[in-house]
Structures are given as structure tokens and as C-alpha cells.
Design a protein around this motif. Sequence first.
Motif, PDB file in Angstrom:
ATOM      1  N   ASP A 192       0.811  -1.082   0.185  1.00  0.00           N
ATOM      2  CA  ASP A 192       0.086   0.055  -0.105  1.00  0.00           C
ATOM      3  C   ASP A 192       0.746   1.235  -0.079  1.00  0.00           C
ATOM      4  O   ASP A 192       0.313   2.459  -0.147  1.00  0.00           O
ATOM      5  N   THR A 193       2.289   1.124   0.271  1.00  0.00           N
ATOM      6  CA  THR A 193       2.919   2.434  -0.056  1.00  0.00           C
ATOM      7  C   THR A 193       3.163   3.087  -1.217  1.00  0.00           C
ATOM      8  O   THR A 193       3.342   2.273  -2.358  1.00  0.00           O
ATOM      9  N   PRO A 194       2.592   4.233  -1.432  1.00  0.00           N
ATOM     10  CA  PRO A 194       2.662   4.869  -2.704  1.00  0.00           C
ATOM     11  C   PRO A 194       3.901   4.885  -3.484  1.00  0.00           C
ATOM     12  O   PRO A 194       5.205   4.932  -2.610  1.00  0.00           O
ATOM     13  N   GLY A 195       4.048   4.935  -4.664  1.00  0.00           N
ATOM     14  CA  GLY A 195       5.392   4.886  -5.311  1.00  0.00           C
ATOM     15  C   GLY A 195       6.223   5.995  -4.784  1.00  0.00           C
ATOM     16  O   GLY A 195       7.438   6.018  -4.795  1.00  0.00           O
ATOM     17  N   ALA A 196       5.635   7.105  -4.721  1.00  0.00           N
ATOM     18  CA  ALA A 196       6.148   8.334  -4.464  1.00  0.00           C
ATOM     19  C   ALA A 196       7.029   8.320  -3.354  1.00  0.00           C
ATOM     20  O   ALA A 196       8.310   8.850  -3.055  1.00  0.00           O
TER      21      ALA A 196
ATOM     22  N   ARG B  68       8.205   5.411  -1.739  1.00  0.00           N
ATOM     23  CA  ARG B  68       9.004   4.422  -1.570  1.00  0.00           C
ATOM     24  C   ARG B  68      10.511   4.989  -1.660  1.00  0.00           C
ATOM     25  O   ARG B  68      11.313   4.339  -0.758  1.00  0.00           O
ATOM     26  N   LYS B  69      10.956   5.886  -2.213  1.00  0.00           N
ATOM     27  CA  LYS B  69      12.253   6.458  -2.523  1.00  0.00           C
ATOM     28  C   LYS B  69      12.793   6.735  -0.828  1.00  0.00           C
ATOM     29  O   LYS B  69      13.758   6.469  -0.520  1.00  0.00           O
ATOM     30  N   ALA B  70      11.641   7.696  -0.497  1.00  0.00           N
ATOM     31  CA  ALA B  70      12.074   8.444   1.063  1.00  0.00           C
ATOM     32  C   ALA B  70      12.506   7.096   1.803  1.00  0.00           C
ATOM     33  O   ALA B  70      13.191   7.047   2.771  1.00  0.00           O
ATOM     34  N   VAL B  71      11.487   6.076   2.010  1.00  0.00           N
ATOM     35  CA  VAL B  71      11.659   4.924   2.906  1.00  0.00           C
ATOM     36  C   VAL B  71      12.931   4.216   2.686  1.00  0.00           C
ATOM     37  O   VAL B  71      13.786   3.970   3.772  1.00  0.00           O
ATOM     38  N   ARG B  72      13.353   4.011   1.586  1.00  0.00           N
ATOM     39  CA  ARG B  72      14.724   3.396   1.387  1.00  0.00           C
ATOM     40  C   ARG B  72      15.809   4.246   1.712  1.00  0.00           C
ATOM     41  O   ARG B  72      16.789   3.834   2.232  1.00  0.00           O
ATOM     42  N   GLN B  73      15.836   5.549   1.520  1.00  0.00           N
ATOM     43  CA  GLN B  73      16.764   6.385   1.699  1.00  0.00           C
ATOM     44  C   GLN B  73      16.791   6.737   3.234  1.00  0.00           C
ATOM     45  O   GLN B  73      17.864   6.387   3.962  1.00  0.00           O
ATOM     46  N   ALA B  74      15.678   7.151   3.907  1.00  0.00           N
ATOM     47  CA  ALA B  74      15.919   7.685   4.964  1.00  0.00           C
ATOM     48  C   ALA B  74      15.177   6.835   6.339  1.00  0.00           C
ATOM     49  O   ALA B  74      15.396   7.272   7.284  1.00  0.00           O
ATOM     50  N   GLY B  75      14.587   5.857   5.828  1.00  0.00           N
ATOM     51  CA  GLY B  75      13.711   5.189   7.139  1.00  0.00           C
ATOM     52  C   GLY B  75      14.657   4.534   8.177  1.00  0.00           C
ATOM     53  O   GLY B  75      15.658   3.715   7.879  1.00  0.00           O
ATOM     54  N   HIS B  76      14.645   5.034   9.330  1.00  0.00           N
ATOM     55  CA  HIS B  76      15.486   4.328  10.456  1.00  0.00           C
ATOM     56  C   HIS B  76      14.927   2.972  10.870  1.00  0.00           C
ATOM     57  O   HIS B  76      15.405   1.976  10.948  1.00  0.00           O
ATOM     58  N   ILE B  77      13.558   3.244  10.580  1.00  0.00           N
ATOM     59  CA  ILE B  77      12.874   2.003  11.233  1.00  0.00           C
ATOM     60  C   ILE B  77      11.921   1.425  10.022  1.00  0.00           C
ATOM     61  O   ILE B  77      10.943   2.251   9.766  1.00  0.00           O
ATOM     62  N   VAL B  78      12.101   0.583   9.292  1.00  0.00           N
ATOM     63  CA  VAL B  78      11.331  -0.056   8.282  1.00  0.00           C
ATOM     64  C   VAL B  78      10.477  -1.237   8.639  1.00  0.00           C
ATOM     65  O   VAL B  78      10.780  -2.067   9.202  1.00  0.00           O
TER      66      VAL B  78
END
Lengths: 770, 381
Positions: A139-143, A145-155
Motif C-alpha cells: 500500500d506504500t505509494p510509489g512516490a 518508496r524512495k524516501a523509505v529506502r533512503q531515510a527510514g530508520h525503522i522500516v
Amino acid sequence: MNVDQLSEALRRDAGFMENVVRWEVLPPRPAAYAPFPEELDPHLIPAFEKRGIHQLYTHQAHAVREVLTGKDVVVVTPTASGKTLCYNLPVLSSILKNPDTRALYLFPTKALSSDQVSELYDLIQLMGADIKTYTYDGDTPGAARKAVRQAGHIVVTNPDMLHSGILPHHTKWVKLFENLRYIVIDEIHSYRGVFGSNLANVLRRLVRLCDFYGSHPQFILCSATIQNPQELARTLIGRDVTLIDDNGAPMGARHFVFYNPPVVNQQLGIRAPLLPTARGITEMLLKNGIQSITFTRSRLNVEVLTHYLKEIVRDPLGNAGRVRGYRGGYLPTERREIEKGLRAGKIDAVISTSALELGIDIGALDACVLCGYPGTIASAWQQAGRAGRRKDTSIIFYVASSSPIDQFLVSHPDYFLGQSPENALLNPDNLYILLSHFKCAAYELPFLDGENFGNAPSSDQLLGFLEESGIVRHVDGRYHWMAEDFPASDISLRSAASENFVIIDITDPAHHRVIGEMDRFTVPMLLHENAIYMHEGTQYQVEKLDFDACKAFIRHVDVGYYTDADLNISLALLDIEDEKKDPDALQMGLGEIKVTALVTMFKKIRFDTHENLGWGQVRLPETDMHTTAMWWIIPPEISASLPSDQLKNGMLGVSNLLRIVAPLYLMCAATDVVVVYQVKSPITDQPTIILYDQCPGGIGLAHKAYQMQHLLLDKALDIVSHCTCSQGCPSCVGPVGEVGIDGKETAVMILRHLQEKNRRLTEKGGRQKA
Amino acid sequence: MNLLDKLRSIESKPREAPKPAPVPERTCYVKHITRDLSEFPGCFSVTADLLNLMWKEQLPQDLHPTEILYLDTETTGLGGGAGTLAFEIGIGRLTESGFQIDQYVMRDYPEELPMLTCIREKLLQSRAICTFNGRSFDIPLLRSRFVMNRLRPDVLDLPHIDLLPIARRLWKMRLNRCTLSHLEEEILGIQRHGDLPGSEAPKRFFDYLKTGEFTLLEDVLFHNEQDVASMCTLLARMAHDYDRPERIVHQEDLFSMGLALEKERHQERARTVYRMVPSGKLHGKSQAHLAKSHMRGGEIEESVCIWLSMVERREGGIEPMVELAKYYEHRAGDLREALRWTEKAILTASEPSMDTGAMQDTLLSLQYRYDRLRRRLDVLT
């Protein structure tokens, strides 16, 4: 009326109490506290003090200390004991100390993930820290996803997304993999069988990639109460873990009512049907304004019960939203809406399958009705935990069905209330599963000569096989992926079969719509042509089943019956793994077999009365399955001495007993393990009782049964010799009509002989060792 | 049964066993091609100014056309995961003496690293990359391969001109499809003969690995060469259209150009282009865009003039009337005139020729406007 008043009233109701086998009041338990461990980052604690939390429960402090000294841990505590802090504390503390630190959280479902993230957000906000927590799932929107990959401390994600969305694309997750410090896996008891075997392999892939990026993450696992949490954890992650089970959380008083519907047919040992009884109890709760959840064992039962109860609350305008059904196969939006309705108190009764037993936040309910045994004790406690998550009094009704397993449990309440007997089993080395993930691993990163895949056996042979199949290419000491395919897309982690069937409603010819999915092995049973399929209490008839295209077309109908399909199976031996052949002692074996299954017909059964209205033919292809089996050979002196009818009846009785006992100790659904008897078995050429895994490649059930067969035989004998019926009933060997008048005594005789032979086997084994 | 036999028994269709390919040297294969400049009309007039009209990406102001590196990869799959490789990378570059194409091929897996190293060098010498769909395919794929080979992927962060989104803006309205080969045919007038479809490339590569027949790759190389060359031609053609929109033949393309310029916030140029759209089915739409652009720019009178003349020509349905009603109500403060235009819009919308089904919301809001204006006028009188 509140729960205390209701329980008073019920206790005075002689008609009700007549069927109560046991009324256990679990006393409230006080809390045991410990201070915040000093190793925690000092910035963390003020956030908790703001919330009025000045100390931890003992198990939380213990977990934090072990994790911060670098240990892999498994935390085992009941529902609502604050186990999330056991991982959130060390993770947040480490991120505060070093902002590069990354953590990965795995939950079995998407719903749980989003729940956990909102809890983490609150905590982080309270701390005022810049810690980024994201869910990453379908359900994570495509836009984003990049932020999650780069900046997420906790995924925060689920095993399916890790498997198909993260690992195959690891080069986009460099930051995560290079800095991965913690892998948190909650609800690990739900990772058993196929799902667990898959997850264990997904973790092998994860750890292998971490190695490539130079990180060495620690594992923090959480489990509901089972007998072997440590073993389960070790099998999942392939290394030893520290067990933390000193629960210090308080608990409100709980009434646990064991309710056994009255016997309506003494000869056949048949009791009043489960659904109407459970409906009565839920109806009583509904009328007394007590918000409740009713768990049923099948999707069909959810639909049937919802259908009944909606009729009761339907207002003059036809709205019956106060009662809702909930199960897998509903679309996510519908499920979220129901969860919200429960939290907001807009829904008074929800009828659910196990889909709601895990920690999805639906608020605190007052009462829980377990409509039959949910399949495992751990599930039963988790479902029961849905009532009274706060510290108030709550009440749980366990309503037994006529099914033997239920009758066993309702007559042995201590099995519920005492130490958990359950072993959660999985088999990471199931060849089908291992091979699939091995391909994924080869796709993700070339294997080097001599490299191992976690603790999986025979990497070199697997690589040799892949090379021979032209999927990898061996050159310069590496095995390179050499195919266009994306192997992760072929695997579904949750079911043995890879393709799911989609269910299409064609009632409105202008507007076909997909209303659900079903796995390949279940389809012949529930979606054969002319089957009645139920969804949200609505009946549909299967118009056409396109087996090749994996599609079932259904049309809305309104009929007074449901359908039940008949399954025929035949067995063939493929390979023997172990055998005991001493003619003086018990003869048995363990090995691989081929099971051929065929659905040939179905019955139409009327609602309410359950009478048989007729039958229809099913024309579907056979399905083949290779799996693991164990078997006992009936001692020749018995089989030779008995007339063949009596032998058959006795073996049927023993099979029925083992079918009751096995799932209790193997922690699996009754349908995951099959027990059959064959008077002249193609496996042994002799009268034999066979137990096998109902899953391609086996998930460890037959293996474990082989190890603990002694216990299984003992328990089977225990049930039958304590059963008060005269010649057999559904709670032991089966009804007389099925096993004959001599079935029960023959079964007892066979079991005694097996036990005796078993004794000789252990004696001999002991002597040999000595 | 031993493990290998079991594996064989559960996997139903074993694939054909590979023959060993010849052991290659550990440098990759390189093919150099020079194409005559006459094939690339206008390619030297691609300037940074024109490029900045096309896409928001900031390019160096003094960028010279010879500093753009045209790049296209042939891959082992379209999945884009860690197991997908680029087995061939074609690099094109303009020089004074011709368009030079260098094709780097890994003849086996160990040649990937030398191939990527070559590409990295080439990238270091360039100031911009030009691709067709590279933003979502080639560049992320190369980034992944760099990571897998432990090379620093930062060279891939060069300013990037991706022709696909630009082509979509300019020609999708007319052509529907915007594949490179379709654009070649329709825009550049190039016909490919006996071209290997790009989707066949992975199979050719694997077949080559199994047989060692390098000729299997020749079609792939030719296909790639043509792709790289077409990118240069296409970019020149785009630059030409941006530079001289008056030469654009099709009204769809002209209108699309106006939209494209507006999207990149080149208002003045966009207006010029909208004004060029000849009378025909897109004239009204262009005028509406023009009027709105003036309105946003604060040039209210121009805007009103355009709306009025649209009404005169019966263009744009009820939109000009609605806009005029808004103008008179909110800007000019002439409620009577606003009411007049609202009535006219409602009447026009009710004409049988109008597709009222699609306008339910518009009609409803017109009704609101009408009621509101009536009330305000009643208060005044």
C-alpha cells in the motif's frame, strides 16, 4: 449490564449452568516492576516519564538488557503485556546514540504493521526525536518508496514484501543493509508450517545480503505462549537465542467458561449443534449491550453466523451494521472499515475467523466467544485476549463442537489452563521451499564456490542442479543468475501452491468484479462447479471453474443449503528415510510418499437441519503431492488373529484417535496432518496406519510425530479408555455407525499392543546403547 | 533417492544443458562505429537553453552538444531486480567528424566489471546523459550493477535528459504510442528493416552464452546501434521544434507543445504557441489555455477579450461564459453582467447538442452561482 453482573446472572441460571463443564476465574495478576536499564540512552526516559511511566515490567527490562549486550532474544509473554517495548526501547536507544542505525520490523500482516507504526509515531513524537519510521508494503505509494529506502530508520514490513519487494531489489536499499542493526519479528508463533518454512528461508537470504553489505544484525523475536519458543526461534533464524519469559505485566480478572452443548442423541454421542449454541450466547451478549467478538473456525461459519445474527439486529430500514463478519478474502478497505467500527463502538458484535486474533487494534472488547477450538492453544489464548485487554473483568466462552478434538478439550480443561503442550514446527529444508528461495538467493547475489546458504544442507548440490537446468552459470568461481525470470514472483509465502485463484462475481453481466482469492489446493473442495460459495453472508453458486486460467466465476443465488465436497486419496512410497524392522518390537517408518487427491462428488446439505439433500459430480484433474509420512505397522499377530472387518474397524478407530491427538501436539490445523489406515498398504504391504503432512515436501509434522509417536499412542489410549461412551462416539474412535460395534474395543486392543511393542523397542534401543 | 534425483523429480521441465562458452579474456568486447553527420540534421544546434525549455533538469549553461553522452543498454530481463544485468551498453557521442558509437559487450559474467569500469570512465568525461526511458530503466539498472560490483555509482548522477517523457508530451496526443521505433517511423521518417525486437535480446544473450556463437549477438548490437543513433536524431528534432514551433505541421503537436511549455513554466513561449494553433478542433482549447494563462499572469483584459471572442465564435462550450461570469462577479463587481453570463451558460448547457451527462457538477455549481447572484442583487435593489 457489565460483565460482572452478567456472570452473576448466568451463575444463577440453572439451565445454562447445566452445560457448563467448568467455570474458571483467573484471578487478576499484580504487576512486577524493574527500573529502566542504565544502558538505555538517557534521552529516552523523559518521554516515558511524561506519560507517567517511571519503570518497566520485569520482562521488558530483562529483554532490553539482553539485547543491549548483543544477544539474539525471543520474548514470550501473553497478549497485552507490553511486549512492543521489549524491542522499541533498545532500537530507539541505539538510533538515538547513532543516527545511522537501521532496524527492520516484520509483522505477519499489513494491518498489524500499520498499527505498530502509529504506536511508534506516538512514542517518537513524545521523545521529540528525529527518527523516521515507515511502513513499506503493497500500500506504500510509489512516490514515498524512495524516501523509505533512503531515510527510514525503522522500516516496518511483512515477510511477503521483504521477500518480493525488498530483497530482490537490495541495491536500492544500500543504506538499510549497510547499517542494519536489528531485525524485529513479532508473532513468531504464527510462522509455522509453510509460512514459517518460507520465512526461515527469506531470513537466510536477508542475512546473506547483510553479509555482502558488511552488517551483522541482531534478532529480537516475540511469541505467544507455546512449548518450544526457543526451538522455533532457533529454526527460524538458524542460530541460538536467549529466552525471556518472566512476564511482569498485570492482568484483570477473567472468567473462562467451558460450555458443552447437551447431548441430543445418546447412542450416537451427538450433541446440540455448535453454531446455534454459539449464536445463542452471542445473541445474549448482544442483547445485554456487551460488545463481543465471536471466533469461528471456518469462513463458512463466519458467513452462516453473521447471516443469522444480522437478522436479529436488522432495523426497519434493513440496516444491520451492528453485526459484522470479518475474514480473509474480504478486501482490505472493507476490513479497515470494520476495525474502525469496532474501535469506535459502532459495531456490537463481530464474527471473525482467526484473521482478527493477532494484535490488530480493535480496542478492548468485553467478551469473547470461541466457537469451537481454533486449532491451537496459542490461538485460543490470543483470541481470548481480545476480551479484556485493559484491566477490567472480562469473560470468555469456549463452546465445544461435537468434533472429537473439541470434546477432548472440553473434558480436559487443564489442557487449556495449564502449561502449553504445543510445538510450533517448520521445516526450512523442505526441498520445494528451499529450492525456490535458493533460486531467489542466486538471483539476488551470485553464489561463490563453497558458499553455504545459512545452515541449509548441500548448497553445492543445489547449485549443481541449477547449473544443470541452465538457470545459473558457473564461471570463475561464481554462480551467476542466467534467466529472464524474476524468481520471487513464483512463490507465495503463505501457501504451498504458487498460484491463487481469483473469484469473480458475474451476477451483474455488465459489471464483473473480483471478490476474493483462494489457493490452488482448496479450490477443488470449495469452488468446484455448482458449489455454493459464501461471502459476507451472501450465497453464490459457482458457474464455471477455469482451472487453467485460475479463475472461478460465481453468481449470486438464494438457496437453503450449502455444499460439502468428497475427497479421494491414494498413496505411493517414494523413499524411506528411517525404519524400525525388528519383528519382535514395534515396526514403523518415516519417508517420502506421493499423495494423489481427487474430488469426485459433493453433497448438498440443508441449513439448520444439516440433512443431506442430494449430491453432484465434480470433474476436476487429480492433484499430485510429494510429502513426508510416518507409519505404524499393525503387529502381525493381531492382524492375523482378527477377522478383516473387525481389523478394519479397529484401525479406523485408531486413526480417528490419532487424528484428534496429533494436531494438539504438532500445533497445526487438523487439516494439516492426515491420518489414514490401509489394510494392505502399498507402502509396507501390511496393515498400516499412516500419518502424513498435507503440504508438498512436508513441513516437519511427520518428522516430529515420528519422534514423539510414543506420546501420541499414549494420549490416544488415554482418550479412548477415559471416554464414557459404550461402543464408540465422535469424541473417541468415532460413532458406532462408522466404526462398528467392535470398533472401540479393537482399537483399544491394537493400541495396547502397539504400546507394548513400543516398550520393547525402547528397551532394545537402550540395551544397544548400553 | 539422492538429492539431485529428487530435485530432478520435483522440477518437471529441466532446461537444456549449456555447452561451455569459450573462456574469454577479462576485458570486455568493444565495437566502434562512426556514422556520418549527414544522418543527424541539426544535431549541433542542441543548446542548453533549448534543453532547459524541455525539462526542468538544470543543465550547465555552456553545455556543448559533444558533451552529451547517449546511452542505451541491452539487458538480461525487464524485471529490474538485482539479478538483471546489462550485458551490452551502447554509448554515442557527437564529434566534429561523425557520430561515434561505442558498444561494450560482456561476453561472460566476469567481463561485467571491466565493462562497467569502461562506462564509468566515459561518464566521467561527459557533462550530461541522454537516454530513452533511462530515468526509470537504464540508469537505476546501472546503479544496481555498480553497487553489485562495488563501484561508486555517483557518476550516474550526471544531468539527465530522458527523451521518453518529452516525447510523450510532444507527440502522444497525435501518435498514442511513443516507443522509440514508432517515433522513428512517424517523426523521423526512418524505417527499420529486419530489426530484432528489444524484448528478444535476453534470449539471444543466453543462447550465446550456451553456444558461444557470437553471431547471435549481432542483431542485438545492430538494434542497439540504431537506438543510440535515433536518440541523437530525436533530440535534435525536439530542439528544432522547441526552437521553431512555427514549423510544426500538425495542430495536435502544436497544442501539445503549448502544454509542454506551460508545464515547464515558460508562459510567454506557451502563449505564442497557443496563438499559432490554426482554426480547427483544437483552436478553442488553445484559446482557453491562453485566456487562463493571461488570467494567472494578471493580464485580465487580454483574458476577457479572448473569452468574449470565443463566445462569439461559439468555441469552448460554456467554459468562456462561466469564466466571464466569474470575472464579472469577483473582479469587475458587475453583478448584473455576471448574472447575464450565468443565465447564458445555463441556457447553452441545456441545448440538446450539449453532453449534459458529463456536466452535472458544472450545472449544479452554475445553479448555485445563479442563486447567489440573485440573492445579492435582491439585497441591492
